[in-house]
Write a protein that holds these residues in place. Structure first.
Motif, mmCIF file in Angstrom:
data_model
loop_
_atom_site.group_PDB
_atom_site.id
_atom_site.type_symbol
_atom_site.label_atom_id
_atom_site.label_comp_id
_atom_site.label_asym_id
_atom_site.label_seq_id
_atom_site.Cartn_x
_atom_site.Cartn_y
_atom_site.Cartn_z
ATOM 1 N N LEU A 53 -32.338 48.447 112.864
ATOM 2 C CA LEU A 53 -31.721 49.539 112.108
ATOM 3 C C LEU A 53 -32.333 50.879 112.492
ATOM 4 C CD1 LEU A 53 -31.393 48.021 108.511
ATOM 5 C CD2 LEU A 53 -29.517 48.628 110.049
ATOM 6 N N ALA A 54 -33.660 50.889 112.669
ATOM 7 C CA ALA A 54 -34.350 52.139 112.993
ATOM 8 C C ALA A 54 -34.061 52.579 114.427
ATOM 9 C CB ALA A 54 -35.845 51.985 112.771
ATOM 10 N N THR A 55 -34.191 51.661 115.370
ATOM 11 C CA THR A 55 -34.109 52.039 116.780
ATOM 12 C C THR A 55 -32.677 52.213 117.281
ATOM 13 O OG1 THR A 55 -34.233 49.707 117.443
ATOM 14 C CG2 THR A 55 -36.298 50.926 117.323
ATOM 15 N N GLU A 56 -31.736 51.470 116.698
ATOM 16 C CA GLU A 56 -30.366 51.521 117.204
ATOM 17 C C GLU A 56 -29.413 52.334 116.335
ATOM 18 O OE1 GLU A 56 -28.874 47.623 118.245
ATOM 19 O OE2 GLU A 56 -30.898 46.901 118.699
ATOM 20 N N SER B 181 -23.820 47.668 111.436
ATOM 21 C CA SER B 181 -24.793 46.717 111.970
ATOM 22 C C SER B 181 -24.287 45.284 111.924
ATOM 23 C CB SER B 181 -26.108 46.816 111.182
ATOM 24 O OG SER B 181 -25.989 46.249 109.880
ATOM 25 N N GLU B 182 -23.418 44.984 110.968
ATOM 26 C CA GLU B 182 -22.909 43.621 110.835
ATOM 27 C C GLU B 182 -22.171 43.173 112.090
ATOM 28 O OE1 GLU B 182 -20.617 43.349 107.265
ATOM 29 O OE2 GLU B 182 -22.225 44.146 105.986
ATOM 30 N N PHE B 183 -21.608 44.127 112.816
ATOM 31 C CA PHE B 183 -20.875 43.796 114.041
ATOM 32 C C PHE B 183 -21.693 44.164 115.281
ATOM 33 C CE2 PHE B 183 -17.943 44.902 110.618
ATOM 34 C CZ PHE B 183 -17.183 43.751 110.545
ATOM 35 N N ALA B 184 -22.435 45.266 115.203
ATOM 36 C CA ALA B 184 -23.157 45.757 116.380
ATOM 37 C C ALA B 184 -24.319 44.854 116.767
ATOM 38 C CB ALA B 184 -23.676 47.170 116.102
ATOM 39 N N PHE B 185 -24.939 44.199 115.811
ATOM 40 C CA PHE B 185 -26.132 43.410 116.126
ATOM 41 C C PHE B 185 -25.798 42.039 116.699
ATOM 42 C CE2 PHE B 185 -29.054 45.709 112.833
ATOM 43 C CZ PHE B 185 -28.971 46.859 113.613
ATOM 44 N N GLY B 186 -24.588 41.566 116.471
ATOM 45 C CA GLY B 186 -24.186 40.287 117.035
ATOM 46 C C GLY B 186 -24.828 39.061 116.385
ATOM 47 N N TRP B 187 -25.363 39.221 115.196
ATOM 48 C CA TRP B 187 -25.986 38.105 114.476
ATOM 49 C C TRP B 187 -24.978 37.428 113.556
ATOM 50 C CZ3 TRP B 187 -30.547 41.768 113.028
ATOM 51 C CH2 TRP B 187 -31.503 41.765 114.063
ATOM 52 N N GLU B 188 -25.207 36.154 113.288
ATOM 53 C CA GLU B 188 -24.336 35.419 112.386
ATOM 54 C C GLU B 188 -24.517 35.945 110.956
ATOM 55 O OE1 GLU B 188 -23.360 30.824 110.888
ATOM 56 O OE2 GLU B 188 -25.048 31.233 112.246
ATOM 57 N N LEU B 189 -23.398 36.127 110.284
ATOM 58 C CA LEU B 189 -23.408 36.654 108.923
ATOM 59 C C LEU B 189 -23.317 35.543 107.902
ATOM 60 C CD1 LEU B 189 -20.977 39.673 109.447
ATOM 61 C CD2 LEU B 189 -23.464 39.803 109.146
ATOM 62 N N GLU B 190 -23.872 35.789 106.757
ATOM 63 C CA GLU B 190 -23.820 34.820 105.657
ATOM 64 C C GLU B 190 -22.418 34.776 105.082
ATOM 65 O OE1 GLU B 190 -26.258 35.598 102.058
ATOM 66 O OE2 GLU B 190 -27.394 33.861 102.753
#
Length: 271
Positions: free
Chosen positions: A208-211, A262-271
């Motif tokens: 969140l901070a760096t991107e 961030s939910e889309f940009a980070f590419g991590w699976e969401l709950e």
């Protein structure tokens, strides 16, 4: 930390998100041993922001009195409570058990000067002053002289600041993306569970901070790293502390927009 360096062992009183991070008197009672010297509470809390009800604080004072120990209540953020008097502890027989702490760094906007207040029994103040004399003989004297006559005059400013803070808390609740869950709010802070499966809040905060330019703090900075034996557990790795202090409404909105991004940009699976 000073006490830990002296060999005093702190015993954490676990709070849980399903209870709004409000401490349990019964759980505290079960942790008291003959070695226990005091119960320490912070309300509004840092990092969770949880505000402890007046009735709960009264119950903790009764518990402390029953066991002949001190109740330490740190109320650095008390001026940001707008629902009435935070408690009525000073109306009871409080002097032998209550140690009340306050700081002028937040509501009075005097950070860095280490100026605060302690209210307790003269019997307790004497050893407290002896210890403080070894840590900080006296806070800066000019600041104390300047602040004293201004205390009544700045109350209007403090009230306006608290009202603005409350409005930003409400705005944060309204615009926070639905997958981000608030556990508690109050004072400067909101304690929020992020939506990324299997990802620690430390990793989330870094990205969140760096991107995305959003600075917040992970729960790992505040919470005990391991589960506490005999106490209920919760997923401490998923929580993030946000602050609504020293930001305007537009920044609150932009922050929440970036959380949604961030939910889309980070590419991590969401709950």
């Amino acid at each position: 930390m000073d006490l830990t360096l002296l060999g005093v062992e702190p015993v954490p009183l676990q709070t849980l998100p399903e209870n709004g991070f409000i401490p349990s008197v019964d759980k505290c009672r079960s942790l008291i041993t003959p070695k226990t010297k005091a119960i320490a509470l912070v309300t509004p809390n840092n990092p969770t922001g949880a505000i402890y009800p007046a009735s709960l604080l009264a119950s903790f004072l009764d518990l402390a009195a029953t066991h002949g120990i001190a109740l330490i209540v740190d109320e650095t953020y008390r001026d940001f409570i707008l629902t009435g008097r935070p408690h009525s502890l000073f109306r009871s027989s409080w002097r032998e058990n209550l140690i009340h702490l306050f700081s002028f760094s937040k509501s009075y906007c005097l950070p860095g000067h280490r100026l605060g207040a302690i209210a307790t029994s003269p019997n307790l103040l004497k050893p407290i002053k002896t210890v403080l004399d070894c840590l900080q003989i006296c806070p800066p004297r000019p600041l104390q002289i300047a602040l004293a006559p201004l205390l009544p005059e700045v109350r209007t400013f403090i009230r306006e600041t608290a009202e603005a803070m409350q409005a930003r808390h409400q705005l944060f609740r309204q615009v926070l993306p639905p997958r981000w869950k608030i556990g508690a709010q109050g004072g400067y802070f909101a304690f929020v569970k992020h939506p990324f499966k299997g990802i620690t809040s430390l990793d989330v905060c870094k990205r969140l901070a760096t991107e995305l330019g959003v600075v917040c703090l992970p729960s790992a900075f505040f919470c005990e790293p391991d589960d506490i034996v005999g106490q209920a557990t919760w997923d401490k790795s998923r929580w993030v502390r946000f602050s609504v202090a020293n930001v305007n409404d537009e920044k609150v909105k932009r922050t929440c927009e970036r959380l949604a991004e961030s939910e889309f940009a980070f590419g991590w699976e969401l709950e």
